[in-house]
Design an enzyme around this catalytic site. Structure first.
Site, PDB file in Angstrom:
ATOM      1  N   ASP A  86      48.925  57.026  64.221  1.00 15.95           N
ATOM      2  CA  ASP A  86      47.577  57.445  63.857  1.00 15.95           C
ATOM      3  C   ASP A  86      46.622  56.273  63.986  1.00 15.95           C
ATOM      4  OD1 ASP A  86      45.512  59.092  63.018  1.00 15.95           O
ATOM      5  OD2 ASP A  86      46.047  59.033  60.904  1.00 15.95           O
ATOM      6  N   TYR A 131      54.888  58.756  52.864  1.00 19.01           N
ATOM      7  CA  TYR A 131      55.144  60.193  52.972  1.00 19.01           C
ATOM      8  C   TYR A 131      56.539  60.582  52.505  1.00 19.01           C
ATOM      9  CZ  TYR A 131      50.808  60.056  55.590  1.00 19.01           C
ATOM     10  OH  TYR A 131      49.511  59.859  55.955  1.00 19.01           O
ATOM     11  N   PHE A 148      50.104  49.431  58.532  1.00 19.32           N
ATOM     12  CA  PHE A 148      48.703  49.728  58.825  1.00 19.32           C
ATOM     13  C   PHE A 148      47.920  48.436  58.951  1.00 19.32           C
ATOM     14  CE2 PHE A 148      49.879  53.718  56.780  1.00 19.32           C
ATOM     15  CZ  PHE A 148      49.211  54.659  57.538  1.00 19.32           C
TER      16      PHE A 148
END
Length: 189
Positions: A86, A131, A148
């Site tokens: 993402d 998650y 990230f």
């Protein structure tokens, strides 16, 4: 990470070292590798690993503050960066979030605390803070550790209120919560 492409650290003898890099990119790349090495040397990652890449300016963000963030997320695979799952870096829209609202994964809530406008940070987030066992269908396998790189582009601190003497005071400095209805200051999408 220090201004002007410096990094400082302590060795196992508690001796302080500083390194100056030729460029901001070289300093950031080194910092990313330090964070990955920390992850690989810990027996079991049970909390978020944070590594500043750029410090930013202004007041550090805390719960209730609203942010606009550019980010890229990778799967952590084979002791390093795997595939990107993402990113909004090359898109027109930044991610808008309010810290502490529970709208993003727990690892982001924890890992972004204290960041400043213009700051960049590297986060390595274990599955329990991301998650978990369910993952995200088609994008994040179950029990995945995530990496990230986040950059805070805009910050809106907790609603300000006016003191009796006319001085503007941040609500986090006053003992009582602001009576003004909450608004994050960003237009609704």
């Amino acid at each position: 990470v220090q201004p002007n492409n410096y990094s400082t650290f302590y060795d196992d003898q508690r001796q302080n070292w500083s390194i100056m890099f030729e460029s901001e990119k070289a300093a950031m790349d080194f910092s990313k590798q330090v964070c990955i090495a920390k992850c690989n040397s810990s027996p079991g990652l049970d909390s978020v690993l944070c590594q500043d890449l750029l410090l930013g300016e202004g007041q550090g963000v805390e719960g209730g503050d609203s942010l606009e963030v550019a980010y890229t997320g990778w799967l952590f695979q084979n002791n390093g960066l795997g595939q990107v799952f993402d990113s909004n870096v090359n898109k027109d829209k930044l991610l808008r979030l309010k810290l502490g609202s529970g709208k993003v994964i727990k690892g982001w809530e924890e890992g972004m605390m204290g960041m400043k406008k213009g700051g960049r940070r590297y986060l390595i987030i274990p599955p329990a803070w991301a998650y978990g066992a369910q993952g995200v269908a088609g994008r994040v396998p179950p029990d995945s550790t995530l990496v990230f790189e986040v950059e805070v582009r805009r910050v809106k601190l907790v609603k300000e209120c006016s003191a009796l003497d006319g001085q503007s005071v941040s609500s986090r400095d006053s003992p009582a919560p602001s009576p003004v209805p909450s608004s994050d200051g960003f237009s609704a999408d």
